[in-house]
Write a protein that holds these residues in place. Sequence first.
Motif, PDB file in Angstrom:
ATOM      1  N   VAL A   1       0.866  -1.186   0.000  1.00 52.67           N
ATOM      2  CA  VAL A   1       0.000   0.000   0.000  1.00 52.67           C
ATOM      3  C   VAL A   1       0.899   1.232   0.000  1.00 52.67           C
ATOM      4  N   PRO A   2       0.688   2.164  -0.905  1.00 53.68           N
ATOM      5  CA  PRO A   2       1.546   3.358  -0.990  1.00 53.68           C
ATOM      6  C   PRO A   2       1.570   4.151   0.311  1.00 53.68           C
ATOM      7  N   LEU A   3       2.709   4.770   0.558  1.00 53.28           N
ATOM      8  CA  LEU A   3       2.860   5.597   1.750  1.00 53.28           C
ATOM      9  C   LEU A   3       1.781   6.676   1.810  1.00 53.28           C
ATOM     10  N   SER A   4       1.442   7.261   0.676  1.00 57.68           N
ATOM     11  CA  SER A   4       0.441   8.336   0.656  1.00 57.68           C
ATOM     12  C   SER A   4      -0.911   7.855   1.168  1.00 57.68           C
ATOM     13  N   VAL A   5      -1.263   6.620   0.834  1.00 59.97           N
ATOM     14  CA  VAL A   5      -2.535   6.053   1.298  1.00 59.97           C
ATOM     15  C   VAL A   5      -2.479   5.775   2.795  1.00 59.97           C
ATOM     16  N   CYS A   6      -1.379   5.185   3.233  1.00 58.98           N
ATOM     17  CA  CYS A   6      -1.221   4.880   4.659  1.00 58.98           C
ATOM     18  C   CYS A   6      -1.240   6.166   5.489  1.00 58.98           C
ATOM     19  N   GLU A   7      -0.555   7.185   4.976  1.00 60.14           N
ATOM     20  CA  GLU A   7      -0.485   8.445   5.707  1.00 60.14           C
ATOM     21  C   GLU A   7      -1.847   9.133   5.753  1.00 60.14           C
ATOM     22  N   LYS A   8      -2.619   8.955   4.704  1.00 54.56           N
ATOM     23  CA  LYS A   8      -3.954   9.543   4.683  1.00 54.56           C
ATOM     24  C   LYS A   8      -4.867   8.853   5.699  1.00 54.56           C
ATOM     25  N   ARG A   9      -4.705   7.568   5.848  1.00 52.52           N
ATOM     26  CA  ARG A   9      -5.500   6.836   6.838  1.00 52.52           C
ATOM     27  C   ARG A   9      -5.096   7.265   8.249  1.00 52.52           C
ATOM     28  N   ASP A  10      -3.826   7.048   8.580  1.00 53.59           N
ATOM     29  CA  ASP A  10      -3.226   7.443   9.858  1.00 53.59           C
ATOM     30  C   ASP A  10      -4.179   7.269  11.042  1.00 53.59           C
ATOM     31  N   PRO A  11      -4.685   6.064  11.309  1.00 50.03           N
ATOM     32  CA  PRO A  11      -5.686   5.866  12.357  1.00 50.03           C
ATOM     33  C   PRO A  11      -5.187   6.189  13.765  1.00 50.03           C
ATOM     34  N   LYS A  12      -3.883   6.083  13.989  1.00 54.57           N
ATOM     35  CA  LYS A  12      -3.340   6.333  15.325  1.00 54.57           C
ATOM     36  C   LYS A  12      -2.677   7.699  15.436  1.00 54.57           C
ATOM     37  N   GLY A  13      -2.666   8.455  14.347  1.00 58.50           N
ATOM     38  CA  GLY A  13      -2.048   9.779  14.373  1.00 58.50           C
ATOM     39  C   GLY A  13      -0.540   9.752  14.422  1.00 58.50           C
ATOM     40  N   LEU A  14       0.048   8.605  14.101  1.00 61.41           N
ATOM     41  CA  LEU A  14       1.500   8.464  14.210  1.00 61.41           C
ATOM     42  C   LEU A  14       2.246   9.172  13.082  1.00 61.41           C
ATOM     43  N   TYR A  15       1.680   9.160  11.900  1.00 59.66           N
ATOM     44  CA  TYR A  15       2.342   9.845  10.784  1.00 59.66           C
ATOM     45  C   TYR A  15       2.423  11.350  11.043  1.00 59.66           C
ATOM     46  N   LYS A  16       1.367  11.916  11.605  1.00 65.22           N
ATOM     47  CA  LYS A  16       1.380  13.342  11.925  1.00 65.22           C
ATOM     48  C   LYS A  16       2.471  13.659  12.936  1.00 65.22           C
TER      49      LYS A  16
ATOM     50  N   ASN B   1      10.914 -11.902  -2.716  1.00 63.78           N
ATOM     51  CA  ASN B   1      10.294 -13.154  -3.167  1.00 63.78           C
ATOM     52  C   ASN B   1       9.220 -13.624  -2.195  1.00 63.78           C
ATOM     53  N   CYS B   2       8.286 -12.739  -1.884  1.00 66.55           N
ATOM     54  CA  CYS B   2       7.223 -13.122  -0.953  1.00 66.55           C
ATOM     55  C   CYS B   2       6.202 -14.008  -1.669  1.00 66.55           C
ATOM     56  N   GLU B   3       5.436 -14.755  -0.886  1.00 66.24           N
ATOM     57  CA  GLU B   3       4.467 -15.686  -1.461  1.00 66.24           C
ATOM     58  C   GLU B   3       3.206 -14.977  -1.968  1.00 66.24           C
ATOM     59  N   ILE B   4       2.784 -13.932  -1.276  1.00 69.56           N
ATOM     60  CA  ILE B   4       1.539 -13.233  -1.638  1.00 69.56           C
ATOM     61  C   ILE B   4       1.777 -11.724  -1.574  1.00 69.56           C
ATOM     62  N   VAL B   5       1.287 -11.011  -2.579  1.00 71.42           N
ATOM     63  CA  VAL B   5       1.324  -9.547  -2.573  1.00 71.42           C
ATOM     64  C   VAL B   5      -0.115  -9.032  -2.668  1.00 71.42           C
ATOM     65  N   MET B   6      -0.498  -8.181  -1.732  1.00 71.19           N
ATOM     66  CA  MET B   6      -1.804  -7.518  -1.776  1.00 71.19           C
ATOM     67  C   MET B   6      -1.548  -6.053  -2.126  1.00 71.19           C
ATOM     68  N   GLU B   7      -2.208  -5.564  -3.167  1.00 71.91           N
ATOM     69  CA  GLU B   7      -2.010  -4.164  -3.521  1.00 71.91           C
ATOM     70  C   GLU B   7      -3.296  -3.545  -4.053  1.00 71.91           C
ATOM     71  N   ILE B   8      -3.302  -2.230  -4.061  1.00 78.66           N
ATOM     72  CA  ILE B   8      -4.462  -1.497  -4.565  1.00 78.66           C
ATOM     73  C   ILE B   8      -4.532  -1.663  -6.074  1.00 78.66           C
ATOM     74  N   ASP B   9      -5.707  -2.029  -6.572  1.00 83.01           N
ATOM     75  CA  ASP B   9      -5.904  -2.269  -8.001  1.00 83.01           C
ATOM     76  C   ASP B   9      -6.807  -1.182  -8.573  1.00 83.01           C
ATOM     77  N   ASP B  10      -6.233  -0.320  -9.395  1.00 82.01           N
ATOM     78  CA  ASP B  10      -6.987   0.780 -10.011  1.00 82.01           C
ATOM     79  C   ASP B  10      -7.718   1.615  -8.962  1.00 82.01           C
ATOM     80  N   GLY B  11      -7.025   1.856  -7.858  1.00 73.73           N
ATOM     81  CA  GLY B  11      -7.596   2.683  -6.806  1.00 73.73           C
ATOM     82  C   GLY B  11      -8.535   1.952  -5.878  1.00 73.73           C
ATOM     83  N   ALA B  12      -8.838   0.694  -6.167  1.00 67.55           N
ATOM     84  CA  ALA B  12      -9.753  -0.084  -5.323  1.00 67.55           C
ATOM     85  C   ALA B  12      -8.964  -0.843  -4.262  1.00 67.55           C
TER      86      ALA B  12
END
Length: 317
Positions: A228-243, A265-276
Amino acid sequence: MSLRAPKGVGLAWQPENPALLGRAGSVASAKASSSSKSRGALFRVKGGVARHSMDFPHKNKEMDSCSSQDREDVSSKRSTTSPCLPGIIYPPTTTVGKSTNIFWQECMVKKQDREAMLGQKGCVVWITGLSASGKSTLACALDHALLSRGKLSYVLDGDNLRHGLNNNLGFSAEDRAENIRRVGEVAKLFADAGLICIASFISPYRKDRDSCRQLLPAGDFIEVYLKVPLSVCEKRDPKGLYKLARAGKIKGFTGIDDPYEEPHNCEIVMEIDDGAVPTPSEMADTVISFLEQEGYLPAKQNSNNCSGVHTNIDCEG
């Protein structure tokens, strides 16, 4: 009949096969003569059966002739046979880190026995990614989905372990490495118990994750990367840690002033697909499908699936 020795005197066991040393099976299968002569006797194990070999005297000539130096040699070297008591075999000891004179205790119940009872194979699902990428959310959804299938799992969460086992560690590079080392050892024990251990940790350094992988048999470490991109994680920031990190109030925060090293070489990658962003149940489905394909879970026989998992959790962990 139980085997007994006079007060202050222990029984010595000598298997013909040294591999029996320290194994509970050699004792469990032991049989002794019911004659009174067997009490307080020294036993020798032959073919897994304990046999009376000699009366165990409280004092004998061989003991008297054994010098104090001989006794020290036996204690320090842990030789396979004792110069003081011929026939006694001491288990081999080793040194690991700062731990000396230690011996690995084998038990009769093996990992395969526990797996057969549980109807699953023990493994470690290691979820890694930036803070707020959804690690804890996936871990809890996966845990719930497995429970709904009647399978046994346990979540090791980074913050939770820092409340106890790792509460003496900070966030320096050295402490982060020790944090992950400890978690890897705990996860290994859970997998050996036949559980599906779900470890949810930022674990930013590749070498630390790879070290945990090396602790387990090939295939038993399943690395799941939440890309998940840093920008998305920072926008979420549920604990206020990024701020707080951006304000300079938290130092060494992963993604801000401390690096995150992506898996190669991880077994599974989860990523945002077309913004979803995939839902927690969709991510859990992906992991469970992998576990089925690799034989860690039996294929589900009914029509129910992981989509029934409660998903009213924001993807924040």
